[in-house]
Design a protein around this motif. Sequence first.
Motif, mmCIF file in Angstrom:
data_model
loop_
_atom_site.group_PDB
_atom_site.id
_atom_site.type_symbol
_atom_site.label_atom_id
_atom_site.label_comp_id
_atom_site.label_asym_id
_atom_site.label_seq_id
_atom_site.Cartn_x
_atom_site.Cartn_y
_atom_site.Cartn_z
ATOM 1 N N HIS A 32 -40.879 74.090 21.758
ATOM 2 C CA HIS A 32 -39.440 74.310 21.900
ATOM 3 C C HIS A 32 -38.657 73.613 20.789
ATOM 4 C CE1 HIS A 32 -40.121 76.414 25.550
ATOM 5 N NE2 HIS A 32 -40.401 75.371 26.290
ATOM 6 N N ILE A 33 -39.120 72.432 20.372
ATOM 7 C CA ILE A 33 -38.407 71.741 19.298
ATOM 8 C C ILE A 33 -38.637 72.458 17.973
ATOM 9 C CG2 ILE A 33 -40.050 70.049 18.372
ATOM 10 C CD1 ILE A 33 -36.513 69.238 19.566
ATOM 11 N N VAL A 34 -39.798 73.100 17.806
ATOM 12 C CA VAL A 34 -40.043 73.914 16.603
ATOM 13 C C VAL A 34 -39.048 75.070 16.556
ATOM 14 C CG1 VAL A 34 -41.674 75.455 15.463
ATOM 15 C CG2 VAL A 34 -42.470 73.282 16.402
ATOM 16 N N ASN A 35 -38.820 75.705 17.688
ATOM 17 C CA ASN A 35 -37.842 76.796 17.735
ATOM 18 C C ASN A 35 -36.488 76.330 17.218
ATOM 19 O OD1 ASN A 35 -39.808 78.384 18.938
ATOM 20 N ND2 ASN A 35 -38.993 78.163 21.001
ATOM 21 N N LYS A 36 -36.075 75.153 17.665
ATOM 22 C CA LYS A 36 -34.739 74.652 17.326
ATOM 23 C C LYS A 36 -34.654 74.204 15.870
ATOM 24 C CE LYS A 36 -31.218 71.324 18.880
ATOM 25 N NZ LYS A 36 -30.217 72.351 19.165
ATOM 26 N N GLY B 83 -36.564 75.306 0.855
ATOM 27 C CA GLY B 83 -37.120 76.024 1.999
ATOM 28 C C GLY B 83 -37.343 75.119 3.192
ATOM 29 N N PHE B 84 -36.352 74.288 3.497
ATOM 30 C CA PHE B 84 -36.512 73.226 4.482
ATOM 31 C C PHE B 84 -36.977 73.753 5.841
ATOM 32 C CE2 PHE B 84 -34.831 70.394 7.797
ATOM 33 C CZ PHE B 84 -35.433 69.198 7.425
ATOM 34 N N GLU B 85 -36.390 74.839 6.327
ATOM 35 C CA GLU B 85 -36.752 75.347 7.650
ATOM 36 C C GLU B 85 -38.209 75.783 7.700
ATOM 37 O OE1 GLU B 85 -33.908 78.377 8.583
ATOM 38 O OE2 GLU B 85 -32.592 76.974 9.619
ATOM 39 N N SER B 86 -38.680 76.456 6.637
ATOM 40 C CA SER B 86 -40.077 76.900 6.604
ATOM 41 C C SER B 86 -41.025 75.712 6.563
ATOM 42 C CB SER B 86 -40.318 77.808 5.388
ATOM 43 O OG SER B 86 -39.586 79.001 5.500
ATOM 44 N N VAL B 87 -40.675 74.698 5.775
ATOM 45 C CA VAL B 87 -41.521 73.511 5.685
ATOM 46 C C VAL B 87 -41.532 72.772 7.027
ATOM 47 C CG1 VAL B 87 -41.817 71.283 4.549
ATOM 48 C CG2 VAL B 87 -41.193 73.289 3.200
ATOM 49 N N MET B 88 -40.384 72.680 7.691
ATOM 50 C CA MET B 88 -40.317 72.056 9.009
ATOM 51 C C MET B 88 -41.216 72.797 9.999
ATOM 52 S SD MET B 88 -38.279 69.359 9.601
ATOM 53 C CE MET B 88 -37.355 69.502 11.138
ATOM 54 N N ASP C 151 -27.831 63.018 8.133
ATOM 55 C CA ASP C 151 -27.063 64.256 8.039
ATOM 56 C C ASP C 151 -27.916 65.468 8.403
ATOM 57 O OD1 ASP C 151 -24.860 62.810 7.271
ATOM 58 O OD2 ASP C 151 -25.162 63.138 5.121
ATOM 59 N N THR C 152 -29.200 65.424 8.069
ATOM 60 C CA THR C 152 -30.096 66.534 8.405
ATOM 61 C C THR C 152 -30.253 66.650 9.914
ATOM 62 O OG1 THR C 152 -31.299 66.222 6.320
ATOM 63 C CG2 THR C 152 -32.388 67.504 8.035
ATOM 64 N N GLY D 77 -26.900 73.108 14.849
ATOM 65 C CA GLY D 77 -27.298 74.457 14.477
ATOM 66 C C GLY D 77 -26.723 74.908 13.157
ATOM 67 N N LYS D 78 -26.585 74.006 12.188
ATOM 68 C CA LYS D 78 -25.929 74.331 10.920
ATOM 69 C C LYS D 78 -26.875 74.227 9.721
ATOM 70 C CE LYS D 78 -21.338 72.838 12.467
ATOM 71 N NZ LYS D 78 -20.206 71.906 12.218
#
Length: 564
Positions: free
Chosen positions: A410-414, A531-536, A554-555, A562-563
Motif C-alpha cells: 500500500h505504501i508503494v502505491n502511494k 525518475g524518482f517515482e520509478s526508482v522509489m 520536502d520530498t 500527493g504532489k
Amino acid sequence: MIPSYFLPGTPPGEQELHRALADADGTDDWTVLHSLAIAEHVKKPEGEADFVVIVPGRGILVIEVKSHLSLDYRHGVWKLGNDAPTARGPFKQAGEAMHSLRQYLLKKHVDLRSVPVLSAAWFTAIRARTMLPGSPEWHDWQVLDSEDLRNGAAAAILRTFKAGLAHLDQTTHVAYGGVSFDEAAAQRVALLLRPHFEAGVVAGDLRRAREDQLVHFVEEQYEALDSMADNRSVLFTGPAGSGKTFLAMEAVRRELAQGHRGRLLCFNRLLALSLTADMPEDRALTVGTLHRQLLDIAGVEPPADPLPGFWNEELPELAMEGVVEAGEDAAADFLVIDEVQDILTEPYLDVLDLMVKGGLGSGRVLYFGDFERQAIYDDGAGRELLRTRMPHLPTRRLTMNCRNLPRIGHIVNKFSGLNPGYQKFRRGDDGMNPDWQAYRTGSDQTPLLLDAIRKLREDHYQLHEITVLSPLAEGSAAASATDPWLRQILQPVTGKARRKGVLQYGTIQAFKGLESPAVVVTDLNRKLVPGFESVMYVGLTRATDRLYGIIENDTLRAVMEGKL
C-alpha cells in the motif's frame, strides 16, 4: 496480535480469524494470543488454546476454533467434517483450556475475582448459531460462527463478553460485582501468558514461515504455467513481487526436464548471479545477463572505457556475426528472458531472433516483464516494439502480490503513484507499518540509519537479512556512513549468498529483481534522483517484510500531499 504471523499448516479457520482480528478497528488496547501452549492442562499432559483475547474493561476470552465445513451433533457425540466422532466437543475443549489458564494465573497471584474469564467456540465455515440446537452443555452466547467472522470479529467478541458477564452476574457462586480489569492488569496477564508461546516460536520460525510463504505458487501462477504449456511464446507481465522471476525459473526447470537446451537471460548483473546460484547446474543451460552472453557469443571482452554505443549497437552486431559463424549450435531450444522491459530495442531483438530455433516468431520464447514503473532504463517504447515484432504474442498478466506484506504494498502505491496499484496480496498483514524518518538536505543520515538497524535487530532480524539501498551510485548514506561500527559491518551487495554478521548495501538500480526480508532505503531526495517515482517503486518493493525509509523533508511532504 501475538505472534503477528501464522505458521504453515495453520488451519484455515484460524488464519481467517487471525486476519480478521489483526484488521479489526477499535482494538488498539486488545491483546490477542494465537496458538497458546498450555503446559499444565487440567485434563491432559499438555494442551493448547487457539486464541486468548484479553480486553481491558471486559475480561479474558478463550476461543476454540473449528474450520470444518460440516457439523453433526447427536446424543452427545460430535462429528466435525471428516474427523472421527468424539464426545469431547469444542465447548469442552474451550472450557478445559479456560480453566487451565485460570488456574495458572491464580498460581501467579493474579486476582481474578473481578475479571471475567470466559470460553467460546468459533465455527468459522458454517452458520453454527442457527444450526446448533440448544443444549445444557453450552450457552448460546458461547457460539460464534461464519456470519460473525463476516460481519465483524471484534463486535462478536464484545457481544460474547456482554452476555457472558450477564450470565456470571446471575450465578450465585460467582460474585464479580462489576469488572475491575484495567489496561495495566490486562498487560500483566498478557506478559504472564506470552512466555508459553514464545518458548516455542522464535525468530528462526518466523524466517522459515516467511520463506515457505514466498516459495509456493498461487492459483494464477498455476494458470500461468498452463499458458507456458499451451503456447510456444508467452509474455508474462505484472508489477514487482508478482512472482515473475519465480515462474521464469520454474519454466526453465520444466524445459530442462524435457531434455531441451536453452538460455535464461536477464538485464541485471546481481540478479544473474542470484539466478546462477538458484538454478541447477546443467550443461544444457546457460544463465547470465544478456550482455555477458552476447560477449561470450561474440568472443570479445568490453573495452576498458567503452563508447556510449558499444553495449547497445556494436556488441549486438558482433554477437550476430558470432551466431552466424557458429551455425546451428548457437540456436537454443528455448529462451527465457526475465526483466524483458529493459532489453526491448531493435538491435537486441535482432540478435535474440538468431539465438533460438524458429526465431522469436515461432520459437520457444518466454518473456517476463514489469511495464508498470520498473522499466527505468526504457523510454516507454519497448512494449510497443514488442507488439510490432510479435503482434500475436499471447499475454498473461499477473496481479497477485506474492512478495510484500500488504502494508508495504500500500505504501508503494502511494509513494510511486502506481495505478491501479496493488489490490491483492498473498501474504497476511502482520500489523507493522513501514517506518519513515525525515532528514534535511545535506545532513548526515548516519544516526537515522543506525536507528533503523537497531529497530530491525530488536525485531529479530539478523544483519545479513537487512539490505540498505540508495538511488545514488556514489556518496550514499551507507557508503559515507560516519559511525565506526557501521563502517565495519557494511559491505557492497555481491549477489552471492549472504554471510552472517554482514550488512549489505547497494543501489536500487543494481538490486532490481532481488529481494530482502528487511530493507532500509536512504537518500530519498526527488531533486537528486531522475525518475524518482520509478526508482522509489523499484526500491520499496524489494522488502518482503520490513521497510524503513530515510527521506528528505520536502520530498516526504510532497509524497504525503500527493504532489510528486
